[in-house]
Design an enzyme around this catalytic site. Structure first.
Site, PDB file in Angstrom:
ATOM      1  N   VAL A 137      -6.307   0.374   5.113  1.00 15.80           N
ATOM      2  CA  VAL A 137      -5.061   0.704   5.791  1.00 15.80           C
ATOM      3  C   VAL A 137      -4.505   1.963   5.115  1.00 15.80           C
ATOM      4  O   VAL A 137      -4.830   2.226   3.952  1.00 15.80           O
ATOM      5  CB  VAL A 137      -4.044  -0.456   5.685  1.00 15.80           C
ATOM      6  CG1 VAL A 137      -4.486  -1.631   6.518  1.00 15.80           C
ATOM      7  CG2 VAL A 137      -3.783  -0.866   4.239  1.00 15.80           C
ATOM      8  N   GLU A 173      -6.905   7.179   7.641  1.00 16.21           N
ATOM      9  CA  GLU A 173      -6.550   8.115   6.567  1.00 16.21           C
ATOM     10  C   GLU A 173      -5.082   8.542   6.730  1.00 16.21           C
ATOM     11  O   GLU A 173      -4.705   9.166   7.723  1.00 16.21           O
ATOM     12  CB  GLU A 173      -7.460   9.341   6.518  1.00 16.21           C
ATOM     13  CG  GLU A 173      -8.841   9.046   5.948  1.00 16.21           C
ATOM     14  CD  GLU A 173      -8.797   8.590   4.491  1.00 16.21           C
ATOM     15  OE1 GLU A 173      -8.072   9.191   3.681  1.00 16.21           O
ATOM     16  OE2 GLU A 173      -9.488   7.615   4.169  1.00 16.21           O
ATOM     17  N   SER A 174      -4.295   8.222   5.704  1.00 13.11           N
ATOM     18  CA  SER A 174      -2.844   8.461   5.781  1.00 13.11           C
ATOM     19  C   SER A 174      -2.478   9.924   6.045  1.00 13.11           C
ATOM     20  O   SER A 174      -1.560  10.207   6.815  1.00 13.11           O
ATOM     21  CB  SER A 174      -2.171   7.977   4.495  1.00 13.11           C
ATOM     22  OG  SER A 174      -2.663   8.691   3.380  1.00 13.11           O
ATOM     23  N   LYS A 202      -9.300  -9.901   5.432  1.00 14.42           N
ATOM     24  CA  LYS A 202      -9.155  -8.981   6.566  1.00 14.42           C
ATOM     25  C   LYS A 202      -9.537  -9.656   7.883  1.00 14.42           C
ATOM     26  O   LYS A 202     -10.632 -10.233   7.978  1.00 14.42           O
ATOM     27  CB  LYS A 202     -10.053  -7.749   6.350  1.00 14.42           C
ATOM     28  CG  LYS A 202      -9.639  -6.913   5.170  1.00 14.42           C
ATOM     29  CD  LYS A 202     -10.609  -5.762   4.910  1.00 14.42           C
ATOM     30  CE  LYS A 202     -10.242  -5.079   3.601  1.00 14.42           C
ATOM     31  NZ  LYS A 202     -11.259  -4.181   3.094  1.00 14.42           N
ATOM     32  N   CYS A 247       0.813  -1.234   0.000  1.00  6.99           N
ATOM     33  CA  CYS A 247       0.000   0.000   0.000  1.00  6.99           C
ATOM     34  C   CYS A 247       0.848   1.287   0.000  1.00  6.99           C
ATOM     35  O   CYS A 247       1.620   1.528   0.934  1.00  6.99           O
ATOM     36  CB  CYS A 247      -0.935   0.002   1.192  1.00  6.99           C
ATOM     37  SG  CYS A 247      -1.954   1.489   1.253  1.00  6.99           S
TER      38      CYS A 247
HETATM   39  N1  GSH Z   1      -7.457   7.715   1.432  1.00  7.49           N
HETATM   40  C1  GSH Z   1      -6.896   6.584   2.097  1.00  7.49           C
HETATM   41  C2  GSH Z   1      -6.604   5.496   1.080  1.00  7.49           C
HETATM   42  C3  GSH Z   1      -6.111   4.227   1.735  1.00  7.49           C
HETATM   43  C4  GSH Z   1      -6.313   3.034   0.820  1.00  7.49           C
HETATM   44  O1  GSH Z   1      -6.930   3.146  -0.263  1.00  7.49           O
HETATM   45  N2  GSH Z   1      -5.801   1.887   1.243  1.00  7.49           N
HETATM   46  C5  GSH Z   1      -6.034   0.679   0.471  1.00  7.49           C
HETATM   47  C6  GSH Z   1      -4.782  -0.134   0.285  1.00  7.49           C
HETATM   48  S1  GSH Z   1      -3.552   0.792  -0.592  1.00  7.49           S
HETATM   49  C7  GSH Z   1      -7.005  -0.206   1.243  1.00  7.49           C
HETATM   50  O2  GSH Z   1      -6.856  -0.393   2.420  1.00  7.49           O
HETATM   51  N3  GSH Z   1      -8.009  -0.745   0.530  1.00  7.49           N
HETATM   52  C8  GSH Z   1      -8.983  -1.598   1.138  1.00  7.49           C
HETATM   53  C9  GSH Z   1      -9.184  -2.863   0.395  1.00  7.49           C
HETATM   54  O3  GSH Z   1      -8.421  -3.166  -0.531  1.00  7.49           O
HETATM   55  O4  GSH Z   1     -10.121  -3.576   0.770  1.00  7.49           O
HETATM   56  C10 GSH Z   1      -5.639   6.989   2.847  1.00  7.49           C
HETATM   57  O5  GSH Z   1      -5.014   7.978   2.431  1.00  7.49           O
HETATM   58  O6  GSH Z   1      -5.303   6.350   3.859  1.00  7.49           O
END
Ligand code: GSH
Length: 233
Positions: free
Chosen positions: A62, A74-75, A49, A22
């Site tokens: 994540v 949120e990062s 998960k 990620c």
């Molecule tokens: N806007 C979020 C985006 C985080 C995101 O999209 N994470 C992805 C992995 S890179 C995730 O956890 N996706 C959930 C999934 O694949 O079910 C941030 O900045 O934290």
């Protein structure tokens, strides 16, 4: 806030819930490393998960930061928090400059979405279209860059934690495709090279990152997947 309060994480009481591939997790890991914050990382499998994760993650995404006070998601929010509770902000002090950096951090997130479009493109034509979009975004980024080592400074700043993970994708793409993504953006090219040497950026992914990314890309059943399989054959 006193310095003691600022360095509240010296006992390593935080855990970053992570996924190996990620780019948003990488942002948080880079900030943790740049600010020398002791922490634990728990890697989970997003395709399976764990229940404990589902219970504490409002969006099922994540990164997630678990602290004694509770959970953050949120990062950008996690990064801002980590920056605020430790000494020496990684952001510029000038309010406009700080806001400008935050704008270009958002822009970085749109590049990540374009990259996902690229590696999912089903055929050569769509791939070329997605590549053109990415090159266009790099041209916009180019216009923001000066002669400094990083985005706007010779010191590493918060925004640089966003662009390191973006450029990392191209190290893998370039193993399988000859297309140049930086033909018109010499400053972006240099910025990429500088970030690729930064220890915090290097350590933000596990050792088997590239082979895991390649496995992930193959499963996309896309134009890029075909290129990878052709090379392996
Ligand atoms: N806007 C979020 C985006 C985080 C995101 O999209 N994470 C992805 C992995 S890179 C995730 O956890 N996706 C959930 C999934 O694949 O079910 C941030 O900045 O934290």
């Amino acid at each position: 806030m006193t310095n003691n309060e600022k360095n509240k994480f010296n006992n390593g009481q935080i855990d970053l819930v992570s996924f190996a591939l990620c780019p948003y997790v990488q942002r948080a890991i880079i900030i943790l490393d740049e600010k020398k914050i002791p922490h634990n990382r728990t890697y989970i499998d997003l395709s399976d998960k764990p229940d404990w994760f589902k219970a504490i993650s409002p969006l099922g995404k994540v990164p997630l930061l678990q602290t004694e006070q509770g959970v953050l998601f949120e990062s950008a929010v996690i990064g801002e928090y980590l920056d605020e509770v430790t000494t020496g902000s990684l952001h510029p002090t000038d309010p406009f400059e700080k806001a400008r950096h935050r704008s270009w951090i958002e822009f970085g997130s749109t590049i990540l979405a374009s990259i996902a479009g690229l590696y999912s493109a089903p055929d050569a034509k769509t791939f070329r279209e997605k590549r053109a979009v990415i090159i266009g975004k790099f041209e916009q980024l180019e216009a923001q860059l000066g002669d400094t080592d990083f985005f706007a400074s010779n010191d590493f700043q918060f925004i640089d934690a966003v662009y390191g993970p973006i450029f990392r994708y191209f190290d893998t793409f370039e193993l399988f495709i000859s297309d140049n993504f930086f033909p018109s953006t010499p400053r972006v090219k240099k910025y990429r090279a500088t970030l690729s040497r930064r220890p915090s950026v290097i350590q933000a992914v596990p050792e088997n990152y590239q082979s895991r990314l390649i496995d992930f890309l193959i499963k996309k059943d896309s134009y890029l997947s075909q290129k990878i399989e052709q090379k392996a054959a």
